[in-house]
Scaffold this motif. Structure first.
Motif, short mmCIF file in Angstrom:
data_model
loop_
_atom_site.label_atom_id
_atom_site.label_comp_id
_atom_site.label_asym_id
_atom_site.label_seq_id
_atom_site.Cartn_x
_atom_site.Cartn_y
_atom_site.Cartn_z
N ALA A 22 -2.24 5.71 4.97
CA ALA A 22 -1.22 6.11 5.94
C ALA A 22 -0.23 4.97 6.13
CB ALA A 22 -1.87 6.47 7.26
N ALA A 23 1.04 5.32 6.29
CA ALA A 23 2.09 4.33 6.54
C ALA A 23 2.63 4.53 7.95
CB ALA A 23 3.20 4.46 5.52
N HIS A 24 2.98 3.43 8.58
CA HIS A 24 3.59 3.44 9.92
C HIS A 24 4.78 2.50 9.88
CE1 HIS A 24 0.05 5.32 11.96
NE2 HIS A 24 -0.54 4.85 10.88
N LYS A 28 6.25 4.68 14.38
CA LYS A 28 6.32 6.03 13.84
C LYS A 28 5.35 6.22 12.67
CE LYS A 28 9.28 9.55 12.11
NZ LYS A 28 10.57 10.13 12.18
N PRO A 29 4.34 7.08 12.83
CA PRO A 29 3.44 7.37 11.71
C PRO A 29 4.13 8.28 10.70
CG PRO A 29 2.80 8.64 13.63
CD PRO A 29 3.95 7.77 14.06
N LEU A 30 3.98 7.96 9.42
CA LEU A 30 4.58 8.78 8.36
C LEU A 30 3.56 9.67 7.67
CD1 LEU A 30 6.95 6.17 6.70
CD2 LEU A 30 7.45 7.79 8.53
N GLY A 31 2.28 9.50 8.01
CA GLY A 31 1.24 10.31 7.41
C GLY A 31 0.63 9.63 6.20
N PRO A 32 -0.26 10.35 5.53
CA PRO A 32 -0.94 9.77 4.36
C PRO A 32 -0.06 9.80 3.12
CG PRO A 32 -1.76 11.97 4.76
CD PRO A 32 -0.80 11.66 5.88
N GLY A 33 -0.35 8.88 2.23
CA GLY A 33 0.36 8.81 0.96
C GLY A 33 -0.34 7.83 0.05
N THR A 34 0.38 7.38 -0.94
CA THR A 34 -0.18 6.41 -1.88
C THR A 34 0.62 5.13 -1.81
OG1 THR A 34 -0.91 8.18 -3.36
CG2 THR A 34 -0.77 5.99 -4.30
N LEU A 35 -0.09 4.01 -1.67
CA LEU A 35 0.52 2.69 -1.63
C LEU A 35 0.43 2.07 -3.02
CD1 LEU A 35 1.66 0.21 -0.08
CD2 LEU A 35 -0.72 -0.48 0.29
N TYR A 36 1.56 1.52 -3.48
CA TYR A 36 1.63 0.84 -4.76
C TYR A 36 2.04 -0.59 -4.50
CZ TYR A 36 1.87 5.59 -6.60
OH TYR A 36 1.62 6.91 -6.89
N ILE A 37 1.21 -1.53 -4.89
CA ILE A 37 1.57 -2.94 -4.81
C ILE A 37 1.77 -3.39 -6.24
CG2 ILE A 37 0.86 -5.25 -4.09
CD1 ILE A 37 -0.85 -3.90 -1.91
N ALA A 38 3.04 -3.56 -6.60
CA ALA A 38 3.40 -3.92 -7.97
C ALA A 38 4.04 -5.31 -7.97
CB ALA A 38 4.38 -2.89 -8.53
N GLU A 39 4.16 -5.87 -9.14
CA GLU A 39 4.76 -7.20 -9.26
C GLU A 39 6.22 -7.20 -8.82
OE1 GLU A 39 3.97 -8.24 -13.32
OE2 GLU A 39 1.83 -8.53 -12.92
N PRO A 74 -7.51 -0.90 11.65
CA PRO A 74 -7.31 -2.07 10.78
C PRO A 74 -6.27 -1.71 9.72
CG PRO A 74 -9.64 -1.65 11.10
CD PRO A 74 -8.91 -0.47 11.66
N CYS A 75 -5.40 -2.68 9.39
CA CYS A 75 -4.28 -2.34 8.50
C CYS A 75 -3.78 -3.57 7.76
CB CYS A 75 -3.14 -1.74 9.31
SG CYS A 75 -2.43 -2.87 10.53
N LEU A 76 -2.97 -3.30 6.73
CA LEU A 76 -2.17 -4.33 6.09
C LEU A 76 -0.85 -4.33 6.84
CD1 LEU A 76 -1.83 -6.40 3.79
CD2 LEU A 76 -0.85 -4.55 2.42
N TYR A 77 -0.56 -5.42 7.51
CA TYR A 77 0.61 -5.53 8.39
C TYR A 77 1.70 -6.31 7.67
CZ TYR A 77 3.43 -7.22 12.30
OH TYR A 77 4.47 -7.52 13.14
N MET A 78 2.94 -5.85 7.82
CA MET A 78 4.09 -6.55 7.24
C MET A 78 5.23 -6.58 8.23
SD MET A 78 4.44 -5.04 3.44
CE MET A 78 2.98 -4.64 2.52
N MET A 79 5.98 -7.66 8.18
CA MET A 79 7.26 -7.74 8.89
C MET A 79 8.34 -7.79 7.82
SD MET A 79 6.55 -10.40 12.02
CE MET A 79 8.25 -10.36 12.56
N VAL A 111 5.75 -2.86 9.51
CA VAL A 111 5.22 -1.84 8.61
C VAL A 111 3.71 -2.04 8.56
CG1 VAL A 111 5.27 -0.90 6.27
CG2 VAL A 111 7.34 -1.92 7.24
N ARG A 112 2.97 -0.94 8.72
CA ARG A 112 1.51 -1.01 8.65
C ARG A 112 1.02 0.02 7.65
NH1 ARG A 112 2.83 -1.71 14.07
NH2 ARG A 112 1.90 -3.56 15.05
N PHE A 113 0.08 -0.41 6.80
CA PHE A 113 -0.56 0.48 5.85
C PHE A 113 -2.03 0.56 6.21
CE2 PHE A 113 3.01 -1.28 3.34
CZ PHE A 113 3.67 -0.09 3.07
#
Length: 188
Positions: A22-24, A28-39, A74-79, A111-113
């Motif tokens: 899920a992304a926030h 604002k929650p955006l719902g479930p999806g797929t997270l891609y961490i690429a180079e 619990p989440c991966l938090y970003m600013m 941003v929270r994942f």
């Protein structure tokens, strides 16, 4: 650049692909999806085709947050150094954030994942760290010769080469810890 659209996910250099995340954006929650961490970037795509992509130079901070007092999961938090609105794109209405806004630090989005599998958080964090190190901040100039400190302003003696902080903090000669709270923010 921060892009909010139906952008396809990255296909090259993907370090982590985490479905059911899920992304926030802000509150604002955006719902479930797929997270891609690429180079090259961090991307998230939702079930309805909406999504966003973040380039590493615009990610000011990333961390694993397990503190549920401010956010319930619990989440991966970003600013991120842009004001992101998932409906309209960045606040300036364009497809990407302006370099002028980013330089002035005038807008920040949290941003929270939240992955379905909490055990994935550490793997996500480490992939983020590795990929972000591939995109160093051009404003953080480090001399190629390694002589970052020049002149008489650097007071480095033979016993504290590298400073006390590299050795766990405090004064290197007496091995005393730094004073607790000495760098706390002043209440305004």
């Amino acid at each position: 650049m921060v892009v909010v659209s139906s952008l396809p996910p990255p296909t090259e250099g993907v370090r982590v692909q985490e479905p059911s995340t899920a992304a926030h954006l802000g509150n604002k929650p955006l719902g479930p999806g797929t997270l891609y961490i690429a180079e090259s970037r961090v991307s998230w795509t939702g079930a309805e085709g909406q999504g966003f992509s973040l380039e590493y130079p615009h990610i000011m901070l990333h961390a694993v947050s397990r503190d549920t007092s401010n956010f319930p999961h619990p989440c991966l938090y970003m600013m991120v150094d842009a004001d992101i609105d998932p409906q309209d794109g960045p606040a300036d209405g364009g497809a990407d954030s302006s370099d002028e806004d980013a330089a002035s630090g005038s807008s920040v989005t949290e941003v929270r994942f939240v992955p379905e599998d909490e055990a994935a958080l550490d793997r996500m964090f480490h992939a983020m760290s590795e990929c972000q190190s591939l995109h160093p901040d051009p404003n953080d100039s480090v001399s190629a010769e390694g002589d970052d400190f020049e002149g008489d302003d650097c007071d480095e003696g033979p016993d504290d080469a590298g400073g006390g902080l590299a050795n766990g903090g405090g004064d290197a000669d007496t091995h005393q810890p730094m004073e607790t709270g000495q760098f706390d923010d002043v209440d305004e």
